[in-house]
Scaffold this motif. Structure first.
Motif, PDB file in Angstrom:
ATOM      1  N   HIS A   1      54.552  16.973 -56.110  1.00  0.00           N
ATOM      2  CA  HIS A   1      53.822  18.234 -56.038  1.00  0.00           C
ATOM      3  C   HIS A   1      54.884  19.314 -56.266  1.00  0.00           C
ATOM      4  O   HIS A   1      55.702  19.596 -55.385  1.00  0.00           O
TER       5      HIS A   1
ATOM      6  N   GLU B   1      55.981  22.250 -53.813  1.00  0.00           N
ATOM      7  CA  GLU B   1      56.416  21.997 -52.436  1.00  0.00           C
ATOM      8  C   GLU B   1      57.933  22.201 -52.424  1.00  0.00           C
ATOM      9  O   GLU B   1      58.720  21.263 -52.355  1.00  0.00           O
TER      10      GLU B   1
ATOM     11  N   HIS C   1      57.821  15.509 -49.111  1.00  0.00           N
ATOM     12  CA  HIS C   1      56.765  16.482 -49.443  1.00  0.00           C
ATOM     13  C   HIS C   1      56.878  17.661 -48.486  1.00  0.00           C
ATOM     14  O   HIS C   1      57.865  17.821 -47.782  1.00  0.00           O
ATOM     15  N   GLY C   2      55.823  18.477 -48.473  1.00  0.00           N
ATOM     16  CA  GLY C   2      55.751  19.598 -47.544  1.00  0.00           C
ATOM     17  C   GLY C   2      54.436  20.312 -47.779  1.00  0.00           C
ATOM     18  O   GLY C   2      53.608  19.865 -48.562  1.00  0.00           O
TER      19      GLY C   2
HETATM   20 ZN   LIG Z   1      53.100  16.686 -51.537  1.00  0.00          ZN
END
Ligand SMILES: [Zn+2]
Length: 365
Positions: free
Chosen positions: A81, A84, A168-169
């Motif tokens: 993503h 992020e 991730h975040g």
């Molecule tokens: Zn993510």
């Protein structure tokens, strides 16, 4: 090769044989990922060059740190993503924190998988083909860009590794409390190895997620795919809403170094693991129409089922509805921006377990 050299090689063969045998015993004398090749004791930079196919190609930069001494192979991946940012920045910083001369084993680091998402600031998906870059494993060499890229990641980043750490975040629209996932396959040796590293990583909330690894629909993520391959794996998340703070970046850099220390790959004192909140069974509220969202509950807050966590208005400020917690638990993330489209995730609440995580139960297919 000339005939003369061939003869010479044969003549030297008995002398060379023990040397070659020693090299064969170390499968990682050189490690190549994409265009990066690192000998023992070296750090190399390069890229997975994904050629154009049915759509455009992409170039995913990679660092390979091949330790002076043998050891485990660990791959760190973030930026599936591409907005992020905290996780992406953390892995760029991790690269320079690992000294190949002092490392035992090999570390492969891919900070930014989804380059188009990052460059165009499009959250959640790869804007080139609208596919999820953490939802399309094992990829497909003749598919769209996401699938072609993930096929290369699967072969060159996942399969050669013993341990895969997926960072991730909170995305641009997610106000997220830091946490990690303990993904369980039901294989007790694999699950306990993953748990040890997840706890050592050091985030104080762990979401327990049981994965039916016989169900391909549950194993399209990097961690799910890694479980299928028998790898030790977990997911860690920190950062939110486009912000990059030193505190949250540090959580991910230090956690990654703690993993390498726990595997005896680097010399580092691992701090005692924090007291962990074990949580699971997330329930989400999705928007059933567009509008403007205002959060009234903070990320990480405890809520009761039915508690108000925010409200929605139309585009002239008239209130349309309240948003209520779908279950009792902790707000793991809540929407961090007013923009709301039908189907958007507004809030996720995770159930808090009573102390230790529950025993593994095979999820219903
Ligand atoms: Zn993510």
């Amino acid at each position: 090769m000339t005939r003369h050299l061939l003869v010479a090689t044969i003549a030297f063969a008995p002398v060379l044989a023990p040397v070659l045998a020693a090299q064969n015993a170390d499968a990682h004398v050189t490690v190549t990922v994409g265009t990066a090749t690192a000998k023992r004791g070296e750090r190399a930079y390069g890229a997975l060059v994904v050629p154009a196919g049915s759509d455009s190609g992409t170039v995913i930069q990679v660092a390979v740190i091949n330790g002076a001494k043998p050891g485990r192979v660990v791959s760190f991946v973030s930026g599936a993503h591409g907005t992020e940012y905290t996780s992406i920045v953390a892995l760029t910083k991790l690269i320079e924190r690992i000294d190949p001369k002092k490392l035992s084993g090999t570390v492969i680091i891919v900070p930014l998988l989804n380059v188009a998402s990052f460059e165009q600031m499009v959250p959640h998906i790869n804007p080139v083909d609208k596919k999820g870059m953490n939802a399309s494993y094992p990829g497909n060499p003749s598919g769209t860009q996401t699938e072609r890229a993930l096929a290369m990641v699967a072969e060159q980043v996942v399969k050669p590794a013993d341990v895969i750490v997926d960072l991730h975040g909170g995305d641009l629209d997610e106000n997220l409390r830091p946490y990690s996932y303990w993904m369980r396959s039901g294989n007790s040796a694999q699950d306990s190895a993953s748990r040890v590293l997840d706890e050592r990583f050091g985030l104080d909330m762990v979401i327990v997620s049981d994965v039916d690894i016989t169900n391909p629909a549950r194993t399209r993520s990097l961690s799910g795919y890694s479980l299928v391959l028998g790898k030790t794996t977990f997911v860690a998340e920190a950062g939110r809403s486009g912000l990059v703070t030193a505190e949250e970046t540090g959580m991910l850099v230090n956690g990654s170094l703690n993993v390498l220390a726990s595997l005896k790959m680097i010399d580092r004192a691992v701090p005692a693991s924090p007291k962990i909140k074990w949580v699971g069974h997330d329930q989400r509220v999705r928007a059933d129409s567009g509008g403007m969202f205002y959060a009234t509950a903070a990320r990480g807050s405890r809520v009761l089922k039915g508690a108000k966590v925010g409200y929605i208005t139309d585009y002239v400020g008239r209130k349309l509805s309240d948003v209520l917690a779908p279950q009792a638990g902790i707000v793991s993330f809540i929407r961090g921006v007013p923009s709301l489209a039908k189907g958007s995730t507004i809030v996720t609440v995770v159930e808090v377990f009573d102390g230790a995580p529950p025993a593994w139960t095979k999820p219903a297919p």
